[in-house]
Scaffold this motif. Structure first.
Motif, short mmCIF file in Angstrom:
data_model
loop_
_atom_site.label_atom_id
_atom_site.label_comp_id
_atom_site.label_asym_id
_atom_site.label_seq_id
_atom_site.Cartn_x
_atom_site.Cartn_y
_atom_site.Cartn_z
N THR A 1 -2.84 4.38 -4.54
CA THR A 1 -3.31 3.24 -5.32
C THR A 1 -4.62 3.56 -6.05
O THR A 1 -5.39 4.40 -5.59
CB THR A 1 -3.53 2.02 -4.40
N THR A 2 -4.83 2.89 -7.17
CA THR A 2 -6.10 3.06 -7.88
C THR A 2 -7.17 2.16 -7.30
O THR A 2 -8.31 2.19 -7.71
CB THR A 2 -5.95 2.70 -9.37
N ALA B 1 -1.57 -1.06 -8.66
CA ALA B 1 -1.40 -0.03 -9.69
C ALA B 1 -1.44 1.34 -9.03
O ALA B 1 -2.18 1.55 -8.07
CB ALA B 1 -2.49 -0.15 -10.74
N GLU B 2 -0.59 2.23 -9.53
CA GLU B 2 -0.51 3.58 -8.98
C GLU B 2 -1.39 4.53 -9.77
O GLU B 2 -1.54 4.39 -10.99
CB GLU B 2 0.93 4.10 -9.07
N LYS B 3 -1.93 5.51 -9.08
CA LYS B 3 -2.59 6.59 -9.81
C LYS B 3 -1.53 7.34 -10.59
O LYS B 3 -0.50 7.73 -10.01
CB LYS B 3 -3.25 7.54 -8.82
N PRO B 4 -1.75 7.55 -11.87
CA PRO B 4 -0.70 8.15 -12.67
C PRO B 4 -0.57 9.66 -12.43
O PRO B 4 0.50 10.23 -12.62
CB PRO B 4 -1.16 7.88 -14.11
N ASP B 5 -1.65 10.29 -11.98
CA ASP B 5 -1.65 11.75 -11.95
C ASP B 5 -1.36 12.35 -10.58
O ASP B 5 -1.36 13.55 -10.41
CB ASP B 5 -2.99 12.27 -12.48
N THR B 6 -1.14 11.50 -9.57
CA THR B 6 -0.81 12.06 -8.26
C THR B 6 0.43 11.37 -7.72
O THR B 6 0.81 10.29 -8.18
CB THR B 6 -1.96 11.83 -7.24
#
Lengths: 488, 1070
Positions: free
Chosen positions: B354-355, B714-719
């Motif tokens: 998560t962000t 929201a998800e971290k886009p890069d991991t």
């Protein structure tokens, strides 16, 4: 009354008290459901409680637990470290710190300068315990109490640490020790709650105050009826206890009589046993309305009592007043009283704030123990004073000759216990010269809790409640050891 | 739990529902497995760490395979069944379970195991893990009684127990019951009359459909769901500040009202943010997992907090959707259910990408968040977003396109006369730097006198004012900055490396408070500040405006978008002179960015912020500085500037440097800057685009300001999601890394599903999942019938209680799924059943045989939940405010409840009671502070909402009686209803009673009740006749005003009568 109704009600009443443990009583219930039930033998025994409990002959029957929210600094109160004078402003040796984790409030500090206590210590009583000058009254009673200097915990922040010492778990949702007592041992009175919480005020404007919340006195997965009931200093002492303005007690009484009659009719129609519980519930409420004002009316306390507790005791909500109220509560058969006093989180301004914090509580603590002793109640009333963790020897923030602060320190802290089967006049456990690590007789929070239960005659291993499929215990799943050395 | 609870232990020890019957057949699922689970699995179950003698009794293999010393269970042969031998062993030391386990088997349990082995030891996997198939409803003797297939299942057990169903309930009882179950509110007398008058055979079904279609249906369903979602209005820990979460609550209400299929409902809440082309609504729905408690306690260790957040999300997902106590496998393999510790962390992995930061910042809109415009603004909001995106594209394209006019202009002298990026008339002050630093005010420009520690030089390729430690520079005071006039500050700054807190510029006066003052909020104030300060704290820029008494407003960028350290950044703050927080704006590098802290209690700028103090660059004039930072340009304007203008202000150093250069010598950056300047000043089509953009942005701002912001996932886009197994659940004991996955004992996730929350959500509602439909229908059943078919609604595992009607549960689960997860249809089915429509009249036999009414041989009847009781009083009295949704409200509450527990500085430290309509909203809109939940609801078993609750307790305590007797809310409701009764029926007390009972009981009083009420009324009237001042006092309770025309004694007497009726058991029960 129909025979089957009676069977239901027999069950109902026992169960009601078990569930309610709010006490309220036999007489009220008898009024509601007929005098023929009054003779039940169970009425002389505690109301509610588990069969088979206590496991052993109990030393303590009730407890008053005073929690100093924010964590008092053991180094300035009970854990005297004279050698630290020579270490002033020197760095805490790594051989002591051993890389142990710190809070993020000081983990970024470039230095960990040692801050010796600025307060004087002296030995007192037969036990010769060293006590800080900030606690002149407590000093007088060192032979009444057992000081534990080797408590330790895993929690490093207030919220989880208080939750831990109250409920045996750092995450919220578990019952606190008072709720366990209410559940396991039931009530010893018929008009008041079994477990009462008092929130005392603090005086110093700069005291760093931590939040408290109902989770600390909650019943967790136990039924909510075992949760602590807050007795308030302002407004209604018990929420909603006062009739609305313009409704005198006789009109309330008349109204409850009418209500009861109407409910009886409903019971005839539906034969729902719950309706009879409802009738009893309202009768108990009425009794509570009468008994709470008597409880909180402290005008008849004697001059000598006020001399003991000090003038602050007359002022609602003060710590001294809470101590007096606690004594009145246990006198009236309340099983467990929890007093919270806030403002002990001395990250800075310690020399300025701590004397005031101590002044808030010192005399009340002493008076409470003396008062119980005079009334012959100390023997079976357990009194506990303490916080949720200790504080660091090194200064948080700037260290000067007259000013310092201390960060959270879970690895050792001090508390004291008295009465209720606790060996008086002893000091248990030792810490190293920095009061950083325990060197002798460590007492984990779990051990402390197991010991409290043992004083109440309860085997913590066998005092369980099934929840989420597990036999849950106050002391959790890890091993807990009873501290026999402090038991009389 | 009420009386139900009274009999619980007793009933199950001596009277299992089926055990009294002649049939000796032992039901493995219901009778045997629970014994094995409780007494044996701890040491002979799924957890290998605590497994003894390598023996498993939770699997068929383990229980039936032969071992060195024999076979645990040999069907039909007690003598060859080691299990039986050991539980009946004479020698205590050898007897199972061992004394050390504190477990014992009763003779009855041993007998059950004996009969089970003798009867062939039928073994099945735990029922909950078997995917349900639709069973055929059993045949029953009184088949004509059944109205739905549900009834056949129920009747079979009723008949089996030797009972008969109760008579059908009368229409009045029925309409009250079903209105309460479907809307949470009692029926109005008009609705009752209408129903009574409708003689058609399907009058009841029509009523049900009407209720299902009413918007109050969604409110009522949402109320239950919010317990499961642990919804509240504060963060829950430590400072326990306000959190703007209510848009999620409103989403839940709407979803039930729109009858969103339950699978969609699930997917959108678990992973709405991950849906392709997600809508705003779907994002709001993902707030389900943002409802959890969070902290900002100083000193917290982030990894520990993050582990706790993930655990809460696994626990909640497990409880709400799977009915599994997955959290039990946090520290070790589950003791009873086949859930490995690895399964727990595979589930946790879904939630660990998560962000969301560990610390919630004590702000209402902790990122990730979305703007939630008002419903009527939403279409326009979407349009505007698209419009602005397209305009920005056009602007960007225009800045790149060949432009002959520009090429000519660049050669002109005109461009060399540039004095300011924007119109000079609006520029109050400018600090610019070339080889030296200059200060311009109006038309005068002079060199800036530097102080020690402040130098001019190059930082990261820019000429700038550079600040050493503890150095700042004072400029003359700027007295044009006032609270009532707009202004903007645009500056180009170099942010030092690290996470420090800096003051870039400020203009502050300080008034010492000696001795320190303690504010009402409990703050200790040693000084009071006035003026403004521009700060960068932990890489987030912030502008604070402080007026009278140090109070004011501020804007700061979202902590989700922190600035890059060791780099240049252009910051523009604007203020519109409105004194409101919403009047502040912030652009970073020429673009509007997400800001946070909306709805903070600091929302108004009082008095004046003007000060005579100097403007300080590089500090606050006292103890904060801008060490190792640099300022290349700083300008203050006397108006609000736009995004495009902030971009222009940001290129001033390039513009300035270009002045002396010939066109051929210009760098690419300078050319670009000049082009931007040219387009803004000279190109009418570009200017038109900018004007359009400004207009659209202004409209967006308005919509945003009148809307809300809410917390979403929201998800971290890069991991990719992953988690480490934590040894004994300890955050700092990381072990093996695991990929996100579903628990191994349940059907596997299909390969086609993504390994993220969306995949998890889709796996949950896959038809092969044996749990989700069962768990959902069971909870809905519980709402209507008081107890679930599985009583332990939170635990369908081995240690939970087996279903009272396993086939019925399966039938409902399959029906629910196959109906397209149609929730309204399910409720319709339940409330139209014959079982539901019975009278709730009990008999001795029924109370004895079935105290909890699990068999439903009588209609459901139980004490209502806190919210229903309050809503009932509000509704019946006519006080209820009908509005749906919106920010939470603060009705009556005893004084002092918040401040006795809250921290200094908490913005929920003081309870400020609302007034007017907000006192009378439905209870699900009551502001929920987790550390001090609404007292009157808490007393009636409402949870704290700190963690997920799917089953409330139902106790009866005296404290509850005190609420409904004395809480001003209830007293006022009584008076208000009495008021209406007297106003509508003059002088006829009996008719007034009728008025009351029609609203409180949905029926007239019977003669005996009437007589009792009459007598009571007479006594009250006697009293109030002779005590008119008491009457007046009683009538004054509450904010609403009593009708002054009514005779006070009669009015007071009828108020007490109403208070009495409001407290009837019949009123408090559904």
């Amino acid at each position: 009354m129909h025979p089957s109704d009676r069977a239901v009600l027999q069950e109902t009443r026992r169960q009601f008290f078990a569930r309610g443990a709010r006490g309220l009583g036999a007489a009220a219930l008898a009024t509601a459901i007929g005098d023929d039930l009054r003779a039940s033998p169970s009425l002389n025994a505690p109301i509610g409680g588990l069969p088979g409990l206590p496991h052993f002959a109990p030393k303590a029957k009730r407890a008053i637990y005073m929690h100093m929210v924010g964590a008092p600094p053991q180094l300035d109160l009970y854990d005297y470290k004279p050698g630290m004078k020579d270490w002033y402003d020197k760095d805490l040796p790594e051989s002591i710190r051993r890389g142990q984790r710190l809070t993020t409030m000081t983990s970024g500090q470039s230095r960990f300068p040692i801050a010796p206590s600025v307060f004087k210590f002296a030995q007192h009583g037969k036990s010769g315990a060293w006590i800080s000058e900030l606690l002149p009254h407590t000093s007088k009673m060192v032979d009444d109490i057992a000081i534990l200097r080797s408590l330790h915990t895993e929690a490093i922040n207030h919220e989880p640490a208080i939750t831990f010492i109250q409920t045996g778990n750092m995450l919220s949702g578990k019952p606190c020790v008072g709720a366990w007592m209410a559940y396991g041992l039931g009530s010893m009175n018929q008009d008041l709650p079994t477990f009462v919480v008092l929130n005392a005020t603090h005086t110093h404007p700069k005291a760093n105050v931590q939040a408290i919340s109902a989770k600390f006195w909650s019943a967790g997965y136990l039924s909510a009826q075992y949760a602590g009931v807050t007795l308030r200093a302002g407004g209604d002492p018990v929420l909603y206890i006062s009739n609305p303005d313009g409704m005198p007690p006789q009109i309330r009484r008349r109204m409850l009589d009418g209500l009861s009659e109407l409910n009886q009719i409903e019971h005839e129609k539906l034969a729902d046993p719950e309706t009879m519980v409802r009738i009893a519930q309202y009768e108990m409420a009425f009794r509570m309305q009468s008994s709470v004002p008597e409880l909180t009316d402290i005008s008849k306390e004697t001059e000598s009592t006020y001399n003991m507790y000090g003038p602050e005791a007359r002022k609602g909500g003060t710590f001294a007043n809470s101590c007096l109220m606690a004594r009145r509560l246990v006198e009236r058969g309340v099983r467990f009283v929890q007093i919270y006093h806030r403002g002990w989180d001395v990250h800075g301004n310690l020399p300025e704030v701590l004397p005031s914090q101590c002044k808030d509580v010192d005399q009340g603590c002493w008076a409470l123990v003396q008062d119980l002793k005079q009334r012959g109640m100390l023997d079976d009333t357990l009194v506990i004073w303490g916080g949720e963790f200790g504080r660091t020897i090194y200064s948080q923030g700037k260290l000067t000759a007259t000013d310092y602060g201390r960060d959270h320190h879970p690895r050792c802290f001090s508390l004291w216990m008295a009465g209720g089967g606790v060996k008086p006049g002893i000091v248990h456990g030792e810490t190293d010269e920095f009061s950083y690590n325990i060197t002798q007789d460590p007492v984990h929070v779990r051990d402390f809790q197991a010991t409290i239960l043992r004083l109440f005659g309860i085997d913590h291993e066998r005092f369980t409640y099934k929840y989420q499929g597990l036999d849950q215990k106050l002391t959790g799943v890890e091993k807990a050891t009873i501290v026999k050395a402090i038991m009389a | 739990m009420g009386v139900a609870g009274i009999f619980l232990g007793f009933a199950y020890l001596t009277l299992p529902l089926t055990a009294q019957q002649a049939a000796p057949r032992v039901d493995f699922q219901r009778e045997v497995r629970p014994i094995l689970s409780d007494a044996c699995f701890h040491c002979h179950g799924p957890d290998k760490e605590t497994r003894m003698a390598g023996l498993r009794l939770d699997t068929r293999d383990g229980a039936f395979s032969s071992r060195k010393n024999g076979t645990p269970i040999t069907p039909g042969k007690l003598g060859e069944s080691l299990l039986y031998q050991r539980i009946t062993e004479e020698k205590v030391a050898r007897r199972m379970p061992p004394a050390s386990s504190h477990k014992t088997l009763t003779d009855k349990q041993k007998d059950t195991l004996k009969r089970w082995i003798e009867g062939g030891a039928d073994w099945k996997e735990h029922w909950a893990f078997i995917t349900p198939v639709r069973p055929v409803p059993p045949s029953v003797k009184s088949a004509q009684w059944a109205r739905t297939p549900l009834d056949q299942f129920l009747l079979a057990k009723i008949e089996n127990a030797g009972l008969t169903p109760a008579a059908p309930a009368g229409k009045r009882t029925l309409i009250r019951r079903v209105s309460l179950d479907l809307t949470g509110l009692p029926p109005s007398p008009e609705q009752v009359d209408e129903f009574l008058a409708d003689k058609s055979t399907d009058a009841y079904e029509k009523l049900v459909d009407r209720l299902l279609a009413s918007p109050q249906y969604g409110e009522h369903r949402a109320r239950y769901w919010l317990d499961a979602a642990r919804y509240a209005d504060t963060h829950g820990l430590h400072v326990d500040n306000y959190r703007e979460m209510w848009p999620y609550r409103d989403w839940v209400i709407g979803a039930f009202n729109r009858n969103v299929p339950f699978d969609r409902f699930t997917i959108e809440q678990v992973a709405g943010d991950l849906l392709p082309s997600k809508t705003l609504e779907q994002q709001i729905a993902s707030g389900f997992h943002r409802c959890q408690v969070s902290t900002n306690e100083g000193g917290s260790i982030e990894k520990e907090v993050e582990a706790a957040y993930a655990k809460d999300r696994v626990d909640t997902t497990g409880t709400v959707f799977l009915g599994m106590t997955i959290g039990c496998a946090t520290c070790h393999d589950h003791k009873f259910d086949p859930i490995l510790q690895k399964d727990f962390y595979a589930m946790a992995a879904f939630f660990r990408n998560t962000t969301q930061a560990a610390m919630d910042g004590n702000i209402p809109d902790t990122p990730p968040q979305v703007v939630v415009p008002k419903m009527q603004d939403r279409p326009r909001w979407l349009e505007l977003n698209a419009e602005v995106a397209s305009l920005n594209n056009n602007l960007a394209a225009a800045r790149k396109a060949p432009n002959a006019t520009f090429d000519r202009w660049i050669e002109s002298k005109e461009r060399k006369a540039l004095r300011s990026p924007l119109d000079t008339s609006s520029e109050l002050l400018a600090v610019s730097v070339d080889k030296t630093a200059h200060l311009s005010r109006g038309r005068s420009t002079k060199n800036l006198a530097l102080k020690s520690g402040v130098t001019v030089g190059e930082s990261e390729k820019r000429q700038s004012l550079r600040f050493a430690a503890k150095s700042a520079i004072s400029l003359p005071t700027l007295d044009q900055i006032t609270a009532d006039k707009p202004f903007s500050i645009a500056t180009l700054v170099y942010l030092p490396k690290g996470e420090g807190n800096f003051t870039v510029a400020s203009q502050l006066s300080r008034v010492k408070v000696d001795p320190p003052e303690v504010t009402k909020e409990g703050e200790v104030r040693k000084e009071i500040l006035r003026g403004w300060t521009l700060e960068i704290n932990a890489r987030t820029p912030l502008l604070r405006l402080l007026g009278d008494n140090g109070r004011g407003i501020q804007i700061r960028s979202s902590s989700a978008r922190r600035l890059k350290p060791g780099a240049w950044v252009q910051l523009t703050f604007t203020y519109d002179g409105s004194r409101e927080q919403a009047g502040l704006g912030l652009y970073v590098d020429g673009a509007t960015i997400l800001t946070e802290g909306r709805g903070d209690p600091i929302t108004h700028l009082p008095g004046t912020l003007t000060t005579k103090q100097p403007l300080v660059l590089g500090g606050d004039g006292n103890e904060r500085y801008f060490a190792d930072g640099a300022i290349a340009d700083l300008r203050i304007f006397n108006r609000v500037i736009t995004e495009e203008e902030s971009r222009l202000a940001g290129v001033w150093p390039e513009l300035a440097a270009s002045r002396a250069k010939a066109a051929s010598q210009l760098t690419a950056e300078q050319k670009e800057a000049l082009r931007l300047y040219f387009l803004n000043g000279k190109d009418s089509s570009y200017r038109a685009l900018v004007a359009q953009t400004n207009k659209a942005n202004a409209e967006r701002r308005e919509i945003r300001n009148r809307g809300a912001v809410t917390l979403v996932m929201a998800e971290k886009p890069d991991t990719k999601p992953m988690a480490n197994i934590l040894y004994r659940g300890q955050y700092d004991q990381e072990r093996e890394a695991v990929e996100p996955n579903s628990p191994s004992a349940l059907p596997a996730m299909k390969d086609s599903l993504p390994r993220n929350r969306l995949g998890l959500a889709q796996w949950l509602v896959d038809p092969a999942n044996p749990l989700v439909a069962r768990v959902a229908v069971n909870r809905f059943w519980q709402e209507v019938f008081g107890t679930g078919i599985v009583r332990t609604a939170e635990d369908f595992g081995s240690q939970g209680e087996a279903p009272s009607h396993p086939e019925l549960l399966d039938w409902l689960a399959v029906e629910f799924r196959e109906s397209g997860w149609d929730v309204k249809k399910l409720f319709r089915l339940m409330v139209t059943s014959a079982a539901y429509r019975q009278e709730s009249v009990s008999t001795d036999e029924k109370v004895k045989k079935d105290p909890d009414n699990r068999l439903l041989a009588r209609g459901p009847r139980f004490r209502m939940d806190a919210e229903m009781i309050r809503d009932y009083a509000l509704s019946a009295s006519g006080l209820l405010a009908p509005a749906i949704g919106g920010p939470s409200v603060k009705p009556y509450q005893p004084d002092g409840l918040w401040e006795t527990v809250a921290m200094q500085g908490s913005n929920t430290r003081y309870y400020k009671q609302d007034t007017g309509e907000k006192l009378y909203r439905r209870s699900l809109y009551t502001f929920w502070k987790r550390s001090a939940p609404p007292a009157s609801m808490d007393i009636f078993n409402a949870p704290t909402r700190e963690s997920c609750t799917v089953r409330r307790e139902r106790t009866d305590t005296p404290l509850q009686a005190l609420v409904t007797l004395n809480d001003p809310q209830f007293v006022e409701a009584a008076r208000s209803l009495a008021d209406r009764a007297m106003a509508s029926v003059h002088d006829k007390v009996d008719a007034q009673f009728d008025f009351l009972s029609a609203r409180l009981l949905a029926r007239p009083l019977d003669p005996r009740e009437r007589e009792i009420t009459r007598k009571a009324y007479k006594d009250y009237l006697n009293y109030y006749d002779s005590h008119p001042s008491d009457a007046t006092k009683l009538l004054a309770v509450g904010e609403s005003k009593p009708n002054p025309k009514l005779p006070v004694a009669e009015f007071a007497a009828l108020t007490v009568v109403t208070n009495q009726l409001l407290n009837l058991d019949e009123v408090l029960n559904k």
